[in-house]
Scaffold this active site. Structure first.
Site, PDB file in Angstrom:
ATOM      1  N   HIS A   1       0.601   0.370   0.713  1.00  0.00           N
ATOM      2  CA  HIS A   1      -0.614   0.205  -0.082  1.00  0.00           C
ATOM      3  C   HIS A   1      -0.267  -0.108  -1.536  1.00  0.00           C
ATOM      4  CE1 HIS A   1      -4.839   1.512  -1.251  1.00  0.00           C
ATOM      5  NE2 HIS A   1      -4.204   1.624  -2.414  1.00  0.00           N
ATOM      6  N   GLU A   2       0.608   0.705  -2.117  1.00  0.00           N
ATOM      7  CA  GLU A   2       0.973   0.496  -3.521  1.00  0.00           C
ATOM      8  C   GLU A   2       1.842  -0.743  -3.688  1.00  0.00           C
ATOM      9  OE1 GLU A   2      -0.618   2.071  -5.626  1.00  0.00           O
ATOM     10  OE2 GLU A   2      -1.400   3.654  -4.347  1.00  0.00           O
TER      11      GLU A   2
ATOM     12  N   HIS B   1      -0.429  -3.703  -4.059  1.00  0.00           N
ATOM     13  CA  HIS B   1      -0.919  -3.817  -5.437  1.00  0.00           C
ATOM     14  C   HIS B   1       0.147  -4.466  -6.326  1.00  0.00           C
ATOM     15  CE1 HIS B   1      -4.618  -1.660  -4.886  1.00  0.00           C
ATOM     16  NE2 HIS B   1      -4.058  -0.478  -4.666  1.00  0.00           N
TER      17      HIS B   1
END
Length: 267
Positions: free
Chosen positions: A59-60, A63
């Site tokens: 997820h990170e 980003h």
């Protein structure tokens, strides 16, 4: 054009920490599949927890990778491309808080954060895409977890492993939906924020640190909790996952609280 700081050894290589978490997920997944563990709930707990942390890292990473291609060339030097959760802005909260959310309520919420130098990003659309990349990764992870269900490819898959996959999918769906809420501190607000008037952004700039906790607290209200998980169940059923599967996965995960007899079937 890139700078030397984005090409230092170790800036983009996969972190040994991430490899270790992935290894735990693989071994625990094998134990869940084969029934090797004396107590299947412990294997399910380790498998789901490790796989959940893997999804947090991805997820990170989503980003960070999107930010890198949008103009923030400092991402590499910060270690965000190594998939190491200890490199996040709040290293402790990036692991402990999300796992606590799962243990306490079966809710998937990321707790980590990568710091984006927004002044380097070219355009509001790119800023929105950076925020959207994380929840979209959770949605993709959910699709992978549920693939055996909606592809009708469950022959030979042990029941305990089906339960674990169903619960892991539930966490990914909750993470995607909750993160897309337009609440300061969550990715949904990050998608909208570049398009808001300056005055509105100034008024809410003090709230991001509380947004996550407020959402979690609201989900303890029975009526909201029922409506939210009703929606989650509808989505999972649309992906071929019956509510009983994710429920059994949750109870196996919480092995210390006792597992209903119907969920102890291993084949």
């Amino acid at each position: 054009m890139t700078t030397a700081t984005t090409r230092r050894p170790g800036d983009r290589g996969i972190s040994p920490v991430f490899i270790g978490i992935l290894a735990v997920a693989a071994v625990a997944g094998w134990a869940t599949w084969t029934g090797y563990a004396a107590r299947p709930g412990i294997a399910v707990f380790l498998f789901v927890t490790a796989a959940w942390v893997v999804s947090l890292c991805l997820h990170e990473y989503a980003h960070a990778r999107t930010a890198l291609h949008s103009g923030d060339i400092t991402i590499g030097a910060k270690g965000y491309l190594t998939l190491n959760p200890l490199k996040y802005t709040h290293a402790l909260l990036s692991i402990v808080l999300p796992v606590l959310f799962v243990i306490m309520g079966g809710i998937g919420l990321p707790g980590g954060a990568v710091f984006i130098e927004r002044g380097r990003i070219r355009g509001r659309l790119r800023l929105s895409l950076i925020s959207a990349a994380g929840p979209l990764t959770n949605a993709l992870f959910a699709a992978v977890c549920t693939a055996p269900f909606w592809l009708h490819a469950l022959d030979g898959v042990p029941m305990t492993f089906r339960f674990a996959l169903a619960f892991l999918a539930l966490l990914q769906v909750t993470a995607a939906l909750l993160n897309l809420l337009p609440v300061p501190g969550l990715d949904g607000y990050g998608v909208l924020e570049p398009w808001l008037p300056y005055g509105v952004k100034r008024q809410v700039e003090a709230f991001p640190m509380f947004g996550l906790l407020i959402v979690f607290a609201l989900l303890w209200i029975p009526s909201l909790n029922s409506a939210f998980f009703g929606l989650i169940d509808d989505i999972l059923r649309g992906l071929g996952v019956e509510t009983a599967y994710s429920d059994c996965g949750y109870w196996l995960y919480r092995f210390w609280s006792g597992t209903p007899e119907v969920c102890t079937v291993s084949s």
